[in-house]
Design an enzyme around this catalytic site. Structure first.
Site, short mmCIF file in Angstrom:
data_model
loop_
_atom_site.label_atom_id
_atom_site.label_comp_id
_atom_site.label_asym_id
_atom_site.label_seq_id
_atom_site.Cartn_x
_atom_site.Cartn_y
_atom_site.Cartn_z
N GLU A 1 0.82 -1.22 0.00
CA GLU A 1 0.00 0.00 0.00
C GLU A 1 0.86 1.27 0.00
O GLU A 1 0.46 2.28 -0.56
CB GLU A 1 -0.97 -0.01 1.19
CG GLU A 1 -0.26 -0.12 2.52
CD GLU A 1 -1.23 -0.22 3.69
OE1 GLU A 1 -2.44 -0.17 3.49
OE2 GLU A 1 -0.72 -0.34 4.83
N LEU A 2 2.04 1.22 0.61
CA LEU A 2 2.87 2.43 0.67
C LEU A 2 3.34 2.81 -0.75
O LEU A 2 3.27 3.98 -1.14
CB LEU A 2 4.08 2.22 1.60
CG LEU A 2 5.02 3.41 1.69
CD1 LEU A 2 4.30 4.64 2.24
CD2 LEU A 2 6.24 3.10 2.54
N ASP B 1 -2.20 -9.60 -4.99
CA ASP B 1 -1.00 -10.42 -5.19
C ASP B 1 -1.24 -11.27 -6.43
O ASP B 1 -2.34 -11.80 -6.61
CB ASP B 1 -0.83 -11.31 -3.93
CG ASP B 1 0.54 -11.94 -3.85
OD1 ASP B 1 1.01 -12.48 -4.88
OD2 ASP B 1 1.14 -11.91 -2.77
N VAL B 2 -0.23 -11.42 -7.28
CA VAL B 2 -0.44 -12.27 -8.46
C VAL B 2 -0.61 -13.75 -8.07
O VAL B 2 -1.02 -14.56 -8.88
CB VAL B 2 0.69 -12.14 -9.52
CG1 VAL B 2 0.64 -10.77 -10.19
CG2 VAL B 2 2.06 -12.43 -8.94
N LYS C 1 18.08 -13.02 -18.35
CA LYS C 1 18.47 -14.11 -17.43
C LYS C 1 17.64 -15.38 -17.66
O LYS C 1 17.97 -16.45 -17.14
CB LYS C 1 18.38 -13.63 -15.99
CG LYS C 1 19.39 -12.53 -15.70
CD LYS C 1 19.38 -12.06 -14.28
CE LYS C 1 20.53 -11.08 -14.02
NZ LYS C 1 20.51 -9.88 -14.88
N TYR D 1 16.03 -17.20 -10.45
CA TYR D 1 15.24 -16.10 -11.02
C TYR D 1 15.06 -16.32 -12.53
O TYR D 1 13.95 -16.30 -13.05
CB TYR D 1 15.93 -14.76 -10.72
CG TYR D 1 15.39 -13.60 -11.53
CD1 TYR D 1 14.04 -13.26 -11.47
CD2 TYR D 1 16.23 -12.84 -12.35
CE1 TYR D 1 13.54 -12.20 -12.21
CE2 TYR D 1 15.73 -11.77 -13.08
CZ TYR D 1 14.39 -11.46 -13.01
OH TYR D 1 13.90 -10.41 -13.76
N VAL E 1 22.63 -1.69 -10.93
CA VAL E 1 23.99 -1.28 -10.58
C VAL E 1 24.19 0.24 -10.59
O VAL E 1 24.96 0.77 -9.77
CB VAL E 1 25.02 -2.01 -11.50
CG1 VAL E 1 24.90 -1.56 -12.93
CG2 VAL E 1 26.44 -1.81 -11.01
N ARG F 1 29.00 -13.23 -7.95
CA ARG F 1 28.03 -13.60 -6.91
C ARG F 1 27.30 -14.88 -7.30
O ARG F 1 27.28 -15.25 -8.49
CB ARG F 1 27.01 -12.47 -6.75
CG ARG F 1 27.64 -11.20 -6.20
CD ARG F 1 26.62 -10.09 -6.11
NE ARG F 1 26.02 -9.79 -7.42
CZ ARG F 1 25.02 -8.96 -7.61
NH1 ARG F 1 24.47 -8.35 -6.60
NH2 ARG F 1 24.55 -8.72 -8.82
N1 LIG Z 1 14.73 -3.92 -14.02
C1 LIG Z 1 15.41 -4.63 -14.90
O1 LIG Z 1 16.62 -4.44 -15.09
C2 LIG Z 1 14.71 -5.68 -15.73
C3 LIG Z 1 15.39 -6.24 -16.81
C4 LIG Z 1 14.74 -7.21 -17.59
C5 LIG Z 1 13.46 -7.58 -17.25
N2 LIG Z 1 12.81 -7.03 -16.17
C6 LIG Z 1 11.45 -7.50 -15.84
O2 LIG Z 1 10.59 -6.40 -15.93
C7 LIG Z 1 9.55 -6.55 -14.96
C8 LIG Z 1 9.38 -5.26 -14.18
O3 LIG Z 1 10.61 -4.95 -13.58
P1 LIG Z 1 10.79 -3.65 -12.70
O4 LIG Z 1 12.19 -3.20 -12.88
O5 LIG Z 1 9.68 -2.69 -12.92
O6 LIG Z 1 10.67 -4.30 -11.24
P2 LIG Z 1 10.34 -3.61 -9.86
O7 LIG Z 1 10.68 -2.16 -9.90
O8 LIG Z 1 10.94 -4.46 -8.79
O9 LIG Z 1 8.76 -3.74 -9.80
C9 LIG Z 1 8.12 -4.97 -9.65
C10 LIG Z 1 6.81 -4.72 -8.95
O10 LIG Z 1 6.17 -5.99 -8.77
C11 LIG Z 1 5.39 -5.92 -7.61
N3 LIG Z 1 5.24 -7.27 -7.10
C12 LIG Z 1 6.20 -8.10 -6.63
N4 LIG Z 1 5.66 -9.26 -6.25
C13 LIG Z 1 4.33 -9.16 -6.51
C14 LIG Z 1 3.23 -10.03 -6.33
N5 LIG Z 1 3.40 -11.25 -5.81
N6 LIG Z 1 2.01 -9.61 -6.71
C15 LIG Z 1 1.82 -8.38 -7.23
N7 LIG Z 1 2.82 -7.51 -7.41
C16 LIG Z 1 4.06 -7.90 -7.05
C17 LIG Z 1 6.16 -5.01 -6.63
O11 LIG Z 1 5.27 -4.21 -5.89
P3 LIG Z 1 4.76 -4.68 -4.44
O12 LIG Z 1 5.97 -4.99 -3.65
O13 LIG Z 1 3.99 -3.51 -3.95
O14 LIG Z 1 3.86 -5.85 -4.67
C18 LIG Z 1 6.97 -4.11 -7.57
O15 LIG Z 1 6.49 -2.78 -7.59
C19 LIG Z 1 9.87 -7.78 -14.14
O16 LIG Z 1 9.09 -8.85 -14.60
C20 LIG Z 1 11.33 -8.05 -14.44
O17 LIG Z 1 11.61 -9.42 -14.39
C21 LIG Z 1 13.41 -6.07 -15.42
#
Ligand SMILES: NC(=O)c1ccc[n+]([C@@H]2O[C@H](COP(=O)([O-])OP(=O)(O)OC[C@H]3O[C@@H](n4cnc5c(N)ncnc54)[C@H](OP(=O)(O)O)[C@@H]3O)[C@@H](O)[C@H]2O)c1
Length: 334
Positions: free
Chosen positions: A42-43, A63-64, A129, A137, A177, A254
């Site tokens: 919610e925050l 939640d998904v 990945k 992951y 990073v 890592r």
């Molecule tokens: N960032 C990258 O470098 C990158 C690169 C390639 C692909 N991707 C993909 O792009 C997508 C989005 O990435 P992003 O960078 O936007 O990630 P992010 O900033 O971590 O955002 C992911 C969001 O998912 C929500 N979430 C996590 N678990 C959840 C659940 N069980 N149910 C509902 N919501 C959930 C989180 O919000 P809450 O905690 O509020 O639920 C969070 O705001 C992901 O699928 C990731 O794998 C990202």
């Protein structure tokens, strides 16, 4: 081109880096009927509401992992972007079943809820990945990709179309990073940490990622994994661009980390079609509609088969960003 005007769009994980930029793009470029943010915390939703409070915005806690809640949230929705994921490699190694529940079971729930509501088109976000994964992951995202591709068979000829967009490191996204280095430099760190000096990564900005997803909605027939053509970066060049020094300290690879990333594995070359600015990995299975032709997309763009043994690999990419280009990118994106 798909027009999001007067349409309802749901974004799982909409409070994340992708979600915020996608909502900015949608609200600046179209007048959607509804944009539904679906996430748990919610925050994060409260903070996002301070940025986006337009009358089309809806904030759903959910939640998904909860299929029923997803079904309710997707009522009358036209387009879905599935961005919710657990994406920290070490956390996934340490809590594997939690990652499986969100990234795999959650993906199937998104598919089931989309079919139950007869959503028009669904795009799931994937990552480099997921190609030849070595960490959990990546393995969960590969499983998710497979679920979304095969979902076109469950939905049949008149149901939703499902496709995947796969890209590499997003510059400046949460937990990545660049913000990590920035924080260390602000704290006065002189030698930035590098896990391995030969490491390379694919590199895309949030804005480019969002625009590629938007374009993919128009291009998709269902079943494609869309991969943008993007540059690579040498980690040591990033250090130099951000710190102004060639000096760094090696901290060792890592758990679950690769030296280079792959977006199209060599084993998938014979399923891969090259377009002007992207690749499509076509499904290895045949669908309800055996006439689907992945050498041409819905925008009538035409592609050609990828070369034999082609591999889209961050270490052998034809384009690398220079230190100077990275400096400009750093200023422009953060
Ligand atoms: N960032 C990258 O470098 C990158 C690169 C390639 C692909 N991707 C993909 O792009 C997508 C989005 O990435 P992003 O960078 O936007 O990630 P992010 O900033 O971590 O955002 C992911 C969001 O998912 C929500 N979430 C996590 N678990 C959840 C659940 N069980 N149910 C509902 N919501 C959930 C989180 O919000 P809450 O905690 O509020 O639920 C969070 O705001 C992901 O699928 C990731 O794998 C990202």
């Amino acid at each position: 081109m798909i027009d999001f005007h007067n349409k309802s769009i749901l974004i799982t994980g909409g409070t994340g880096s992708f979600g915020n930029q996608f909502v900015r793009y949608l609200t600046e470029s179209y007048s959607p009927k509804k944009i539904i943010i679906y996430s748990r915390d919610e925050l994060k939703q409260f903070e996002m509401q301070q940025r986006f409070s337009q009358s089309c915005m809806r904030y759903f806690i959910g939640d998904v992992r909860d299929k029923e809640r997803l079904k309710t949230a997707m009522k009358d929705v036209d387009y879905v972007v599935h961005a919710a994921a657990l994406k920290q490699v070490p956390a996934a190694e340490y809590n594997p079943n939690e990652c499986i529940k969100t990234n795999i079971n959650g993906a199937q729930n998104v598919i089931d809820a989309s079919i139950a509501n007869n959503v028009s088109r669904v795009i799931a976000l994937s990552t480099d990945k997921a190609a030849n994964p070595v960490n959990l992951y990546g393995a969960t995202k590969l499983a998710s990709d497979k679920l979304f591709v095969a979902a076109n068979n469950i939905s049949g000829a008149d149901g939703p179309r499902f496709s995947v967009v796969r890209y590499g490191n997003v510059v400046g996204s949460r937990g990545s990073v660049v913000p990590h280095y920035r924080k260390l430099l602000q704290e006065g760190e002189k030698q930035l940490p590098v896990t391995h000096p030969e490491m390379t990564r694919f590199w895309i900005t949030l804005d480019e990622g969002v625009k590629f997803v938007v374009k993919s909605f128009s291009r998709m027939q269902g079943g494609e994994i869309f991969v943008p053509k993007i540059p690579s970066v040498r980690i040591t060049d990033l250090v130099e661009a951000m710190s102004g020094s060639k000096d760094f300290k090696v901290i060792g690879i890592r758990p679950g980390e690769k030296l280079h990333e792959i977006m199209v594995p060599e084993e998938m070359a014979h399923h891969t079609v090259e377009f002007n600015d992207h690749f499509v990995i076509a499904p290895a299975i045949t669908f309800f509609d055996k006439t689907l032709d992945y050498f041409k997309n819905r925008l009538d763009e035409k592609g050609a088969p990828a070369a034999d043994k082609f591999e889209y690999h961050s270490g052998t990419n034809s384009q690398f960003l220079t230190v100077g280009e990275l400096r400009n990118l750093d200023k422009a994106t953060l």
